[in-house]
Scaffold this motif. Structure first.
Motif, short mmCIF file in Angstrom:
data_model
loop_
_atom_site.label_atom_id
_atom_site.label_comp_id
_atom_site.label_asym_id
_atom_site.label_seq_id
_atom_site.Cartn_x
_atom_site.Cartn_y
_atom_site.Cartn_z
N UNK A 276 -7.88 -42.57 35.24
CA UNK A 276 -8.84 -41.53 34.86
C UNK A 276 -10.23 -42.12 34.78
N UNK A 277 -11.21 -41.26 34.72
CA UNK A 277 -12.55 -41.68 34.41
C UNK A 277 -12.61 -41.96 32.91
N UNK A 278 -13.65 -42.68 32.50
CA UNK A 278 -13.85 -42.90 31.07
C UNK A 278 -14.28 -41.59 30.43
N UNK A 279 -13.70 -41.27 29.29
CA UNK A 279 -14.11 -40.12 28.48
C UNK A 279 -14.81 -40.69 27.25
N UNK A 280 -16.06 -40.30 27.04
CA UNK A 280 -16.90 -40.91 26.01
C UNK A 280 -17.30 -39.89 24.95
N UNK A 281 -17.39 -40.33 23.71
CA UNK A 281 -17.86 -39.50 22.60
C UNK A 281 -18.49 -40.40 21.55
N UNK A 282 -19.23 -39.79 20.63
CA UNK A 282 -19.87 -40.54 19.53
C UNK A 282 -18.93 -40.63 18.35
N UNK A 283 -18.95 -41.78 17.68
CA UNK A 283 -18.18 -41.92 16.44
C UNK A 283 -19.00 -41.30 15.32
N UNK A 284 -18.41 -40.39 14.62
CA UNK A 284 -19.09 -39.73 13.50
C UNK A 284 -18.45 -40.16 12.20
N UNK A 285 -19.24 -40.74 11.27
CA UNK A 285 -18.64 -41.20 9.99
C UNK A 285 -18.19 -40.04 9.12
N UNK B 102 -10.56 -45.70 8.05
CA UNK B 102 -10.09 -46.07 9.39
C UNK B 102 -10.37 -44.90 10.34
N UNK B 103 -10.99 -45.23 11.49
CA UNK B 103 -11.18 -44.21 12.52
C UNK B 103 -9.83 -43.98 13.20
N UNK B 104 -9.43 -42.73 13.23
CA UNK B 104 -8.16 -42.35 13.86
C UNK B 104 -8.47 -41.50 15.09
N UNK C 42 -9.18 -34.29 26.33
CA UNK C 42 -10.02 -34.31 25.14
C UNK C 42 -9.71 -35.54 24.32
N UNK C 43 -10.72 -35.97 23.57
CA UNK C 43 -10.55 -37.12 22.67
C UNK C 43 -11.59 -37.00 21.56
N UNK C 44 -11.17 -37.30 20.35
CA UNK C 44 -12.06 -37.25 19.20
C UNK C 44 -11.51 -38.18 18.12
N UNK C 45 -12.39 -38.62 17.26
CA UNK C 45 -11.97 -39.48 16.16
C UNK C 45 -12.31 -38.80 14.85
N UNK C 46 -11.58 -39.20 13.84
CA UNK C 46 -11.84 -38.74 12.47
C UNK C 46 -11.67 -39.93 11.56
N UNK C 47 -12.46 -39.95 10.50
CA UNK C 47 -12.41 -41.05 9.54
C UNK C 47 -11.45 -40.68 8.42
N UNK C 48 -10.38 -41.47 8.28
CA UNK C 48 -9.36 -41.23 7.26
C UNK C 48 -9.12 -42.56 6.54
N UNK C 49 -9.41 -42.57 5.25
CA UNK C 49 -9.20 -43.78 4.43
C UNK C 49 -9.85 -45.01 5.07
N UNK D 75 -0.27 -37.90 24.60
CA UNK D 75 -0.71 -37.36 23.31
C UNK D 75 -0.83 -38.48 22.29
N UNK D 76 -2.04 -38.71 21.83
CA UNK D 76 -2.26 -39.63 20.73
C UNK D 76 -2.66 -38.79 19.53
N UNK D 77 -1.98 -38.99 18.43
CA UNK D 77 -2.27 -38.23 17.21
C UNK D 77 -2.41 -39.21 16.05
N UNK D 78 -3.62 -39.31 15.53
CA UNK D 78 -3.85 -40.19 14.39
C UNK D 78 -3.73 -41.67 14.71
N UNK D 79 -4.00 -42.05 15.95
CA UNK D 79 -3.89 -43.45 16.37
C UNK D 79 -4.96 -44.28 15.63
N UNK D 80 -4.55 -45.30 14.86
CA UNK D 80 -5.54 -46.11 14.13
C UNK D 80 -6.36 -46.97 15.09
#
Length: 185
Positions: free
Chosen positions: A176-185, A39-41, A30-37, A127-132
């Motif tokens: 691995x194969x590429x894992x793709x998702x949309x960046x959500x602001x 910066x996408x993390x 799994x992979x997902x981003x979140x916008x914090x200050x 495990x990546x957690x909060x990677x800028x």
């Protein structure tokens, strides 16, 4: 003769079952981003399974470099997506025989951690957690963006005498194969 034919037939039927066992592989769970200050993390979890040959090399002192490739792109309706940013997060995994510890070095930050077992070291790398990942201000307003991540064993980082073997062996072809998702602001 009948025993030989029966052995050949059973071998022909059972061999594909042995080959069909799950081969070692890298997988993005799994992979997902979140916008914090502004910066996408990136938060990601990867499953890194090595072959017996790769584990044997590691346990005999060969350092392994695992690269996480991260890309932000603008999706295109035509042929290719337009790349906005590319990042590489690299880790070196080593076994220290005297202490019986596995050492993980983040090549980008030079941060080092040691683990009592291989599994714990591989979980830490995966495990990546909060990677800028990217500053939000670098993206255009009102546009769609995507991100993708993959992991691979860097064969070019292996000692020179081992590289030809690694290039020719499926046991070393870990990506691995590429894992793709949309960046959500």
């Amino acid at each position: 003769m009948l025993a030989w034919c029966l052995g050949w037939l059973l071998g022909g039927l059972l061999l594909p079952l042995a080959v069909a066992a799950d081969p070692p592989r890298f997988r993005v769970v799994e992979a997902a981003t979140r916008l914090v200050d502004e910066v996408y993390r990136l938060d990601a979890r990867l499953d890194l399974e090595f072959s017996a040959e790769v584990f044997e090399a590691l346990d005999n002192g060969v350092p392994l470099t695992i690269e996480l490739q991260i890309e932000v792109f603008e999706p295109s309706d035509w042929l290719w997506d337009s790349s906005v940013a590319e990042l590489s997060q690299r880790y070196v995994l080593e076994y220290r025989a005297l202490s019986g510890q596995y050492l993980v070095t983040n090549v980008n930050t030079d941060e080092r951690s040691s683990y009592a077992g291989r599994h714990a070291a591989l979980v830490a790398i995966g495990r990546l957690q909060g990677f800028p990942m990217l500053d939000h201000r670098l993206l255009g307003v009102g546009k769609r963006y995507g991100a993708r991540i993959r992991a691979r064993l860097d064969i070019e980082a292996l000692p020179l005498p081992l590289r030809p073997v690694a290039y020719l062996s499926e046991a070393w072809d870990l990506a691995s194969d590429w894992h793709t998702w949309l960046l959500v602001p």
